[in-house]
Design an enzyme around this catalytic site. Structure first.
Site, PDB file in Angstrom:
ATOM      1  N   HIS A 149     -39.331 -30.607 -14.564  1.00  0.00           N
ATOM      2  CA  HIS A 149     -39.536 -29.166 -14.400  1.00  0.00           C
ATOM      3  C   HIS A 149     -39.995 -28.803 -12.984  1.00  0.00           C
ATOM      4  O   HIS A 149     -39.336 -27.973 -12.317  1.00  0.00           O
ATOM      5  CB  HIS A 149     -40.522 -28.647 -15.444  1.00  0.00           C
ATOM      6  N   HIS A 173     -47.250 -26.791  -9.048  1.00  0.00           N
ATOM      7  CA  HIS A 173     -47.751 -25.569  -9.675  1.00  0.00           C
ATOM      8  C   HIS A 173     -48.370 -25.780 -11.049  1.00  0.00           C
ATOM      9  O   HIS A 173     -49.204 -24.985 -11.485  1.00  0.00           O
ATOM     10  CB  HIS A 173     -46.643 -24.511  -9.744  1.00  0.00           C
ATOM     11  N   GLU A 177     -53.459 -27.076 -14.061  1.00  0.00           N
ATOM     12  CA  GLU A 177     -53.628 -26.568 -15.421  1.00  0.00           C
ATOM     13  C   GLU A 177     -53.334 -27.641 -16.466  1.00  0.00           C
ATOM     14  O   GLU A 177     -53.977 -27.682 -17.517  1.00  0.00           O
ATOM     15  CB  GLU A 177     -52.716 -25.359 -15.650  1.00  0.00           C
ATOM     16  N   ASP A 178     -52.370 -28.510 -16.189  1.00  0.00           N
ATOM     17  CA  ASP A 178     -51.901 -29.433 -17.227  1.00  0.00           C
ATOM     18  C   ASP A 178     -52.312 -30.887 -17.014  1.00  0.00           C
ATOM     19  O   ASP A 178     -51.992 -31.737 -17.847  1.00  0.00           O
ATOM     20  CB  ASP A 178     -50.366 -29.373 -17.310  1.00  0.00           C
ATOM     21  N   ASP A 243     -40.339 -20.795 -11.585  1.00  0.00           N
ATOM     22  CA  ASP A 243     -40.862 -21.463 -12.778  1.00  0.00           C
ATOM     23  C   ASP A 243     -40.265 -20.846 -14.034  1.00  0.00           C
ATOM     24  O   ASP A 243     -39.783 -21.548 -14.942  1.00  0.00           O
ATOM     25  CB  ASP A 243     -42.392 -21.333 -12.781  1.00  0.00           C
ATOM     26  N   ASP A 370     -16.913  -0.315 -12.510  1.00  0.00           N
ATOM     27  CA  ASP A 370     -17.307  -1.428 -11.626  1.00  0.00           C
ATOM     28  C   ASP A 370     -17.470  -2.747 -12.369  1.00  0.00           C
ATOM     29  O   ASP A 370     -18.345  -3.537 -12.042  1.00  0.00           O
ATOM     30  CB  ASP A 370     -18.600  -1.081 -10.878  1.00  0.00           C
TER      31      ASP A 370
END
Length: 422
Positions: A149, A173, A177-178, A243, A370
Site C-alpha cells: 500500500h 504515512h 499510526e499502525d 492514500d 460532450d
C-alpha cells in the site's frame, strides 16, 4: 495544475502536432468547473453567534490535541537518541529475505523518482527500508503484505512529480499510526518536513470518522472546508488523496457495507477535494470507482451503452481530430506566433456522464453533446529573451483565434448557442 511550483508534465496524455495527433487511449479529463463563490452565512438579527456544528467542534479539538491524543497511543515519547538507536537496531535486524524484498519494491519505485536527483533518491530508498521494516508481518485485507500500500501511494505521488519529502511521506504515512515507529524517529531520520506531513496525514485521516451516518450535503461541505483550512501544508492533502485512491482500487476486498460507506465518503469529500486541488486524474478515478460501488446497476448499464457506441465515438474523434490537425497546421497566424499546439481526445468519465444525464433528465446518450470531445492547448513560444512567457493578453487572443477556426471547420455545422466562454 501547478504542484510544487511546477507544472505536471502532460497530465492528460495529450498528443502534439509534432506527434501527428495520434489519438491516445481515452484519458481522464475534468468536468466543467462551476467557479461559483461560496456564500457567507449571514449574521442573525440579534448578532448572536450561531452554534458550531458538532463535527466542527470535534475536528477542532482533534487538531489542537497532541499527536499521541490523535492516535490514542499515550506514553510513546522518547528522546531523539533513543529513537534513533531503536530504529537502527530494527534495520540491522532485517534478514536477507527482507533486503531482497526491499530491492524488489525499489525496482518499481526507482525509475519513477529519478527526476528528484541522486541525493533525494537515496533518501527515498531509506524511507522504503524504514517503511518495510515497520510494516513487516502486517497484511492487508487482500492477503498481500501491507507494504504494498505505501509503495503504491509513493508511486502515485511520483506520477504527479511531487518533491522528495512528499514521496517519502507517502511511504511512511501509516507507520506511526499502525506500527511502533514514532514521530520522533521519523523527524530524526527524515527531517521536520516529512514528520509534519506524516503527522498531518495521520490527523486528517480521522476527519471522515467525525461525520455522522447519512450526513447532509452541508456537513460534507463543512468537512471539506475544514480539511483544507486546518492543514498547514497542501502536500498533506495530496498524500491523503493518493492514500484514498489506492484504497479505492483495492476496495473489492472489503465487505459490501464497508464498500458503500467508503465510496460515499470518497464521492462526497475526497473527489471534490481532488477537483479543487486540480488533480484531475485522481478526481476522475475516485468518482468512477465510487460510482461503481454505490450504483452498480447504473454503472453497468451506462458502461454497456458506452461500449455499444464505442466504434462510432472513436470514428468521430479520429475524423474531427484529423480535420482540426490540418486546419491548425495550415494556419498562418499560429505559425507566425511560433505557437506550440496540443490536441487531446477524451471520452467523458462514467460518473460525470451519469450525473449530467440524471441532472438533466436525459435518457439518451445522443442528447449529451460532450460524450466525446477534443481539447486544444496553446503554448506561445518566446521569440526572444525579452518576451514575457506569461503574456496573458497574447494567450487569450490566440485562444479566441483558434475558437474562430473551430467554429468554421470544414464539414462541421457550428452551434453558436452552445458556446460557453469561461
Amino acid at each position: 495544475a501547478p504542484l510544487n511550483g511546477k507544472s505536471v508534465s502532460n497530465p492528460a496524455n495529450c498528443t502534439t502536432m509534432d506527434n501527428k495527433f495520434n489519438t491516445p487511449n481515452p484519458p481522464s479529463f475534468p468536468s466543467d468547473m462551476n467557479g461559483q463563490q461560496e456564500q457567507q452565512p449571514s449574521s442573525s438579527a440579534n448578532d448572536e453567534e450561531a452554534p458550531t456544528a458538532p463535527e466542527v467542534n470535534q475536528w477542532t479539538t482533534l487538531m489542537a490535541d497532541g499527536t499521541n491524543a490523535a492516535i490514542h497511543r499515550p506514553g510513546k515519547e522518547m528522546t531523539i537518541e533513543e529513537g534513533m538507536e531503536i530504529l537502527y537496531n530494527d534495520l540491522r535486524d532485517m534478514a536477507d529475505h527482507d533486503n531482497d524484498q526491499v530491492e524488489l519494491y525499489w525496482d518499481r519505485i526507482m525509475p519513477t523518482v529519478s527526476y528528484l536527483g541522486t541525493d533525494n533518491v537515496a533518501k527515498i530508498k531509506n524511507a522504503l527500508r524504514v517503511a518495510y521494516r515497520a510494516h513487516r508481518g502486517q497484511m492487508r485485507k487482500s492477503g498481500e503484505p501491507f507494504i504494498i500500500h505505501p509503495v503504491e501511494v509513493a508511486l502515485l505521488l511520483s506520477e504527479l512529480k511531487m518533491d522528495a519529502e512528499t514521496v517519502m511521506s507517502g511511504l511512511l504515512h501509516d507507520t506511526v499510526e499502525d506500527t511502533d515507529l514514532t514521530f520522533t524517529q521519523v523527524e530524526a531520520m527524515f527531517g521536520k518536513t516529512v514528520k509534519a506531513i506524516v503527522e498531518g496525514e495521520t490527523k486528517v485521516s480521522k476527519l471522515p470518522k467525525l461525520a455522522f451516518n447519512g450526513y447532509a450535503d452541508e456537513q460534507a461541505e463543512n468537512l471539506r472546508q475544514m480539511f483544507v483550512a486546518m492543514t498547514e501544508d497542501y502536500r498533506i492533502i495530496i498524500v491523503k488523496l493518493a492514500d484514498r485512491l489506492h484504497n479505492m482500487r483495492t476496495l473489492r476486498h472489503m465487505k459490501p457495507a464497508k464498500q458503500q460507506k467508503i465510496s460515499r465518503e470518497t464521492l462526497d469529500i475526497f473527489a471534490p477535494l481532488a477537483h479543487r486541488m486540480g488533480i484531475w486524474q485522481f478526481k476522475s478515478e475516485l468518482e468512477d470507482t465510487s460510482f461503481m460501488y454505490l450504483y452498480p446497476k447504473q454503472y453497468k448499464d451506462l458502461n454497456r451503452r458506452l461500449r455499444r457506441h464505442q466504434t462510432k465515438f472513436r470514428e468521430t474523434l479520429d475524423k474531427s481530430q484529423e480535420v482540426l490537425r490540418r486546419t491548425l497546421e495550415s494556419d498562418p497566424t499560429l505559425r507566425e506566433q511560433s505557437t506550440s499546439v496540443t490536441v487531446c481526445g477524451r471520452t467523458k468519465e462514467l460518473y460525470s456522464l451519469w450525473h449530467k444525464m440524471e441532472t438533466r433528465g436525459e435518457a439518451s446518450l445522443n442528447q449529451i453533446a460532450d460524450v466525446v470531445a477534443l481539447r486544444v492547448i496553446l503554448e506561445p513560444r518566446k521569440e526572444n529573451e525579452d518576451d514575457d512567457e506569461n503574456d496573458t493578453d497574447r494567450g487569450v487572443w490566440l485562444c479566441y483565434h483558434v475558437l474562430g477556426l473551430v467554429q468554421h471547420l470544414p464539414g462541421f455545422q457550428p452551434v453558436p448557442t452552445r458556446v460557453k466562454d469561461y
